[in-house]
Every structure is written in structure tokens, then in C-alpha cells.
Design an enzyme around this catalytic site. Structure first.
Site, PDB file in Angstrom:
ATOM      1  N   GLU A  47     -48.903 -52.016 -14.199  1.00  0.00           N
ATOM      2  CA  GLU A  47     -47.480 -51.724 -14.070  1.00  0.00           C
ATOM      3  C   GLU A  47     -47.289 -50.708 -12.947  1.00  0.00           C
ATOM      4  O   GLU A  47     -47.810 -49.592 -13.023  1.00  0.00           O
ATOM      5  CB  GLU A  47     -46.917 -51.199 -15.392  1.00  0.00           C
ATOM      6  CG  GLU A  47     -46.620 -52.300 -16.388  1.00  0.00           C
ATOM      7  CD  GLU A  47     -45.702 -53.392 -15.830  1.00  0.00           C
ATOM      8  OE1 GLU A  47     -44.686 -53.046 -15.199  1.00  0.00           O
ATOM      9  OE2 GLU A  47     -46.020 -54.579 -15.999  1.00  0.00           O
ATOM     10  N   SER A  48     -46.521 -51.071 -11.925  1.00  0.00           N
ATOM     11  CA  SER A  48     -46.417 -50.199 -10.752  1.00  0.00           C
ATOM     12  C   SER A  48     -45.749 -48.869 -11.106  1.00  0.00           C
ATOM     13  O   SER A  48     -46.113 -47.831 -10.545  1.00  0.00           O
ATOM     14  CB  SER A  48     -45.688 -50.902  -9.611  1.00  0.00           C
ATOM     15  OG  SER A  48     -44.348 -51.159  -9.945  1.00  0.00           O
ATOM     16  N   CYS A  78     -50.800 -57.690  -6.800  1.00  0.00           N
ATOM     17  CA  CYS A  78     -49.618 -57.602  -7.654  1.00  0.00           C
ATOM     18  C   CYS A  78     -49.034 -56.190  -7.650  1.00  0.00           C
ATOM     19  O   CYS A  78     -48.390 -55.811  -6.683  1.00  0.00           O
ATOM     20  CB  CYS A  78     -49.949 -58.096  -9.059  1.00  0.00           C
ATOM     21  SG  CYS A  78     -48.492 -58.444 -10.048  1.00  0.00           S
ATOM     22  N   ARG A 105     -39.757 -56.761  -6.769  1.00  0.00           N
ATOM     23  CA  ARG A 105     -40.503 -56.754  -8.032  1.00  0.00           C
ATOM     24  C   ARG A 105     -39.961 -57.817  -8.983  1.00  0.00           C
ATOM     25  O   ARG A 105     -38.775 -58.136  -8.963  1.00  0.00           O
ATOM     26  CB  ARG A 105     -40.392 -55.378  -8.718  1.00  0.00           C
ATOM     27  CG  ARG A 105     -41.245 -54.301  -8.074  1.00  0.00           C
ATOM     28  CD  ARG A 105     -41.156 -53.006  -8.894  1.00  0.00           C
ATOM     29  NE  ARG A 105     -41.565 -53.226 -10.270  1.00  0.00           N
ATOM     30  CZ  ARG A 105     -41.270 -52.411 -11.291  1.00  0.00           C
ATOM     31  NH1 ARG A 105     -40.553 -51.338 -11.077  1.00  0.00           N
ATOM     32  NH2 ARG A 105     -41.684 -52.682 -12.492  1.00  0.00           N
ATOM     33  N   ILE A 135     -48.271 -63.297 -12.451  1.00  0.00           N
ATOM     34  CA  ILE A 135     -47.861 -62.683 -13.712  1.00  0.00           C
ATOM     35  C   ILE A 135     -46.710 -61.710 -13.437  1.00  0.00           C
ATOM     36  O   ILE A 135     -46.930 -60.665 -12.825  1.00  0.00           O
ATOM     37  CB  ILE A 135     -49.036 -61.919 -14.369  1.00  0.00           C
ATOM     38  CG1 ILE A 135     -50.258 -62.828 -14.533  1.00  0.00           C
ATOM     39  CG2 ILE A 135     -48.599 -61.327 -15.712  1.00  0.00           C
ATOM     40  CD1 ILE A 135     -50.053 -64.018 -15.438  1.00  0.00           C
ATOM     41  N   ARG A 136     -45.501 -62.053 -13.876  1.00  0.00           N
ATOM     42  CA  ARG A 136     -44.335 -61.204 -13.592  1.00  0.00           C
ATOM     43  C   ARG A 136     -44.440 -60.706 -12.144  1.00  0.00           C
ATOM     44  O   ARG A 136     -44.307 -59.515 -11.853  1.00  0.00           O
ATOM     45  CB  ARG A 136     -44.277 -60.024 -14.573  1.00  0.00           C
ATOM     46  CG  ARG A 136     -43.891 -60.407 -16.005  1.00  0.00           C
ATOM     47  CD  ARG A 136     -44.046 -59.224 -16.969  1.00  0.00           C
ATOM     48  NE  ARG A 136     -43.420 -58.022 -16.455  1.00  0.00           N
ATOM     49  CZ  ARG A 136     -42.196 -57.605 -16.744  1.00  0.00           C
ATOM     50  NH1 ARG A 136     -41.459 -58.267 -17.613  1.00  0.00           N
ATOM     51  NH2 ARG A 136     -41.709 -56.509 -16.222  1.00  0.00           N
ATOM     52  N   HIS A 171     -53.292 -63.014  -8.690  1.00  0.00           N
ATOM     53  CA  HIS A 171     -54.446 -62.280  -9.244  1.00  0.00           C
ATOM     54  C   HIS A 171     -55.756 -63.043  -9.065  1.00  0.00           C
ATOM     55  O   HIS A 171     -56.195 -63.730  -9.993  1.00  0.00           O
ATOM     56  CB  HIS A 171     -54.224 -62.017 -10.727  1.00  0.00           C
ATOM     57  CG  HIS A 171     -53.103 -61.093 -11.020  1.00  0.00           C
ATOM     58  ND1 HIS A 171     -53.225 -59.720 -10.927  1.00  0.00           N
ATOM     59  CD2 HIS A 171     -51.829 -61.324 -11.385  1.00  0.00           C
ATOM     60  CE1 HIS A 171     -52.081 -59.151 -11.233  1.00  0.00           C
ATOM     61  NE2 HIS A 171     -51.204 -60.108 -11.514  1.00  0.00           N
ATOM     62  N   GLU A 173     -58.565 -61.931  -9.280  1.00  0.00           N
ATOM     63  CA  GLU A 173     -59.545 -61.388 -10.241  1.00  0.00           C
ATOM     64  C   GLU A 173     -59.489 -62.098 -11.599  1.00  0.00           C
ATOM     65  O   GLU A 173     -60.379 -61.912 -12.430  1.00  0.00           O
ATOM     66  CB  GLU A 173     -59.338 -59.873 -10.407  1.00  0.00           C
ATOM     67  CG  GLU A 173     -58.113 -59.449 -11.211  1.00  0.00           C
ATOM     68  CD  GLU A 173     -56.806 -59.452 -10.421  1.00  0.00           C
ATOM     69  OE1 GLU A 173     -56.769 -60.001  -9.296  1.00  0.00           O
ATOM     70  OE2 GLU A 173     -55.811 -58.905 -10.943  1.00  0.00           O
TER      71      GLU A 173
END
Lengths: 194, 298
Positions: A47-48, A78, A105, A135-136, A171, A173
Site C-alpha cells: 500500500e503506497s 505497483c 492510483r 492488483i488494484r 507484479h 514477482e
């Protein structure tokens, strides 16, 4: 070659595992002083807003500016992309400005709208098929002239590089394919070679 | 649903959102104002519910899903993911939460169960679920139903960490034991635990759950959060512990810091200073069985 993974919050362990598959030594970074011991840094998904609070609390901003000024490569996925961008919308928030992109965002919506898709990355002139999981996710709305777009989804850049900074809106990863981590490891190797 | 490794478990993208929440704090909130305090403190997500667990415990009655209006207000107030609780087995509350585009549904023992026999079929939904568990068997049953995240239950609203510790040790101990069993022992273990065999076999091979494992129920201090992280939790949920304390913004921020720096006692000492009063705690060992929330669900 030691590569740091910012371990304040998020999926840093998955990045460390991807680096290990590329033969690099991954180091969890929770304090700015630890940046001195690594040749490159991954800023993970998470979460940024949370990451920003934790970075400000311990003086990460100045330390990262020094790290970047020394030409050490940084890869953000992300939330990491959001932190590295020049400009952030929805909402406007502080960012490091290490890469000349503007991002929005949660551009695709909430978790219900998260998705997986197939795409192609162009790395060092060769095309690589990719599974991309969003993802979001943020969307790159604009990229400056010195930004090289390495992959797109629905026209928008989703993998981009400017000098020593690499960003992905998805992502890598989360998949078993370490192609993009291997590319980042090459960036780090080139930056550390005399 | 993913068929990776032959397992029928939650969608990869849903497990992925749980991965993004690791190392963070999910905070219970009842309105937009509390949600904003949580976000400003660095919460990775907020959990919308009608009343925090300690109030549910005090007031009694039936605890239900949060009112839709409150959920929408909370969604408007913050940019972080918004979770919300549905009653165990109440798949229509879950359908409503899905229609509201809630990011994670918590099928929670903190609310009054709607079904005493069956949990929700979580594969029928396009949003992820988190479910509570007290031990490995319960965790594997919920994963088998499609949960994308497990949280050990603890005892919600107690302000007492002892049940959270008990459940986390039971879960991690159960996983360790599985890794030591021979193949011929696994079916009997599945029978004894009441757990799906395929998922149990996967855990035996990998030494971990196939979805992230967070801790909930009783965390009241930064030290509690760090304790659960050192015991193997991948993130924490804090319910009454924040908004029933004397200084919620300060305590929320301290618990966020403690969850990140859980291995660093110097940081833990620093963030634990001048926090004001923690929520009052309950002696769970003296509580009557009927007053326990953790025994809801199976």
C-alpha cells in the site's frame, strides 16, 4: 551482487525469492542505513500510503535520493511505481520523482476489477511473452520523452525504464517467470561494473 | 479458481491481494472518521463493522454486517482497500458486500453466526474472503472452501493476547508436524484434523499454507503486534485495541511501526513510549464458554 528489497510492508518476500532464482543475493532493507550495503533496490507491491508513512518516519526519502543520485538501479512494482513516479493522481500524493511518468492510483477499480492478462515485453531488443497480474493497479497516464516503454496493456505503458529506474504496474514477482527480475539484475550488474 | 499444483483454492489474484497486505496492519473501523484515522496512521486496509468486538461483547444482541451507508462512507473516505465482515454462513450479506465492491470479505466469528453448520461457499464469489481459524484443521477447511487468507482467531474484543498466541502456535505447530509425516500417514492426519487431503498434502510438502496467514483477536499494544509477527504471523488485524484506547491515532501509528520493525527491540521501545492507556483487558481463562467468540464456526 547484493540487491536490497524494501521490506517496510508488502510482498517483499516474493521479490526476494525471484532475485534468488536469478542468482542474486537479496537483502531486506528496513532502515535507510542498510542502503549502503546494496547495489540496487526493489520497491515492492503493497500500500503506497502505508509505505510513505514508514519511509518518512525513518528518513528514507533523503537516503533514496542519494542512492538514486549515485546511479544505483531501482525497480518499483505497483506501489513501488507510484512512489517512484514524477506525479501521482487519485489522490495527489508525495512521490520521489525518479522516473518521468504520471500515474493514477487504483485506475482499474477495486479488487473485484483486478485481473490477469498476457502481454509481451521488449527487453534488449528481444520480445518476451509475459503473464501480467494487476492488483488494484495504477495506470501510467503519461511518460516523458526519455522514458523507454518496454510493455503496454490496452495502449498504456505497464513496464518502463528511464536510466537506472525500472517500473512495472503489474507484479512479475507473483509468477514463476523471472525474466524481468533477470533484466533488473543485468541493470545492476552493468551499473556496478567499472 | 486456480488449479495450480492440482489444488482447488482461491483465485491467484485474490491470494495476491493478501500478499500485498503482508507486513501491515488491518484496522477495525465503524465509520468514515475512524477509517481516516486508520489510513493516516499507515493501516494497509480498514475493516468495516457495525460495532467493534468489545462493544459487541458488552451490548450483546445480534451482531450483523455493517450498514450499507456506513460502508459507502468508509469507501469514500480512504484509498486503501476496504474489508467488511459478514456473518458465518450468511451468503446474502456476502453477496451485498460483493455488490458494494468490498475488497475482502471477512466471514467472521465476531458477528453472530447465521448458519450453525455451513460456512459460505467462497468459490461462488468474485471478491476474496478471509476466515478465522484456531488450528490447522480449521484453516485447511476454510482454504478448501475458497478463503484467500487465513487469520488466526484469538479472542476478539478481549484485549488479551493469550488466545492469539495459542492459535498461532497451534497452527504453526500443526504445519511443522505435517512436514515430518511420511506419505502413508497423511490420510490419517487428514481424517483426524477433518481437513481436505489434497491441501494437507500440499502443506506437508511446502511447510506453509497455500494462502497468507495473518493474526487477529486480542492485539492491544505494539509489543502484542510484534509478538504475533515473531511467532509467524505475516500481518496483523487490530480490532478494539485501537479505538478503545485513550489515544487512537498515536496507538494506531505505533502498532504500524511495530509490525514493520517487529524484530528491532530499539524501535519497539521507542514506539511504545507515551501511548496513553491501552484498552481494558479480559481474563479469557475465566470466561464462560458461551461468552467466547472463537468457538463460533468449526
Amino acid at each position: 551482487m547484493k540487491i536490497g528489497v524494501l521490506a517496510l510492508q508488502g510482498d517483499f518476500a516474493l521479490h526476494a525469492a525471484a532475485l534468488a532464482r536469478c542468482g542474486a543475493e537479496a537483502v531486506e532493507v528496513r532502515m535507510p542505513a542498510q542502503l549502503a550495503g546494496v547495489d540496487g533496490l526493489i520497491m515492492p507491491g503493497g500500500e503506497s500510503t502505508t509505505l510513505l508513512k514508514l519511509m518518512h518516519e525513518w528518513g528514507f526519502v533523503a537516503a533514496l535520493e542519494k542512492f538514486h543520485a549515485e546511479g544505483k538501479p531501482i525497480f518499483g512494482t505497483c506501489a513501488g511505481l507510484i512512489l517512484l513516479a514524477r506525479e501521482v493522481a487519485n489522490p495527489e500524493q508525495f512521490s520521489l520523482g525518479f522516473i518521468d511518468v504520471a500515474v493514477e492510483r487504483n485506475a482499474y477499480g477495486r479488487q473485484r476489477e483486478s485481473f490477469e492478462t498476457q502481454g509481451t515485453a521488449t527487453l534488449d531488443g528481444a520480445a518476451h511473452p509475459l503473464t501480467m497480474i494487476f492488483i488494484r493497479a495504477p495506470r501510467i497516464l503519461a511518460a516523458g520523452p526519455s522514458v523507454e516503454v518496454l510493455a503496454r496493456h490496452q495502449g498504456a505503458p505497464v513496464l518502463a525504464r528511464e536510466g537506472s529506474v525500472l517500473v512495472a504496474a503489474f507484479h512479475p514477482e507473483l509468477t514463476d517467470d523471472a525474466t524481468i527480475h533477470a533484466y533488473f539484475c543485468r541493470m545492476v550488474a552493468e551499473a556496478t561494473s567499472p | 479458481m486456480a488449479e495450480d499444483n492440482g489444488l482447488r483454492i482461491a483465485d491467484k489474484k485474490h491470494i495476491a491481494l493478501a500478499e500485498m497486505l503482508k507486513g501491515g496492519v488491518v484496522m477495525d473501523v465503524t465509520n468514515a472518521e475512524q477509517a481516516k484515522i486508520a489510513e493516516d496512521a499507515g493501516a494497509t486496509s480498514v475493516m468495516a463493522l457495525e460495532r467493534v468486538p468489545s462493544d459487541i461483547r458488552r451490548d450483546g444482541g445480534v451482531a450483523r454486517m455493517s450498514p450499507v451507508k456506513k460502508i459507502r462512507e468508509i469507501q469514500k473516505a480512504v484509498t486503501i482497500p476496504v474489508m467488511a465482515k459478514a456473518r458465518i454462513g450468511h451468503f446474502v450479506e456476502a453477496q451485498i458486500l460483493q455488490a458494494l465492491a468490498i475488497d475482502f470479505i471477512d466471514e467472521s466469528e465476531v458477528l453472530t453466526p447465521a448458519d450453525e453448520h455451513f460456512h459460505i461457499d467462497k468459490f461462488a464469489f468474485s471478491v476474496p474472503f478471509v476466515c478465522g481459524a484456531r488450528d490447522l484443521g480449521e484453516a485447511l477447511r476454510r482454504i478448501g472452501e475458497g478463503a484467500a487468507m487465513i487469520r488466526t482467531k484469538g479472542e476478539a474484543g478481549s484485549g488479551n493476547i493469550v488466545e492469539a498466541v495459542r492459535h498461532m502456535r497451534a497452527l504453526t505447530g500443526g504445519i511443522k508436524r505435517l512436514t515430518l509425516l511420511n506419505p502413508e500417514e497423511l490420510m490419517t492426519e487428514a481424517k483426524n484434523l477433518g481437513a481436505p487431503y489434497d491441501i494437507l498434502r500440499w502443506v506437508s510438502k511446502h511447510g506453509r499454507l497455500p494462502v497468507p496467514n495473518f493474526s487477529a483477536g486480542g492485539i492491544a499494544t505494539p509489543a502484542d503486534a510484534a509478538l504475533m509477527m515473531q511467532l509467524g504471523a505475516e500481518a496483523v488485524f487490530v480490532g478494539s485495541g485501537i479505538f478503545k484506547s485513550s489515544d487512537p491515532p498515536k496507538r494506531a501509528k505505533a502498532i504500524v511501526q511495530a509490525t514493520t520493525h517487529f524484530k528491532d527491540p530499539d524501535v519497539l521501545a521507542r514506539v511504545s513510549e507515551e501511548l496513553g492507556e491501552a484498552m481494558p483487558g479480559l481474563e479469557t481463562s475465566k470466561m464462560a464458554e458461551k461468552d467466547l467468540l472463537q468457538t463460533r464456526g468449526w
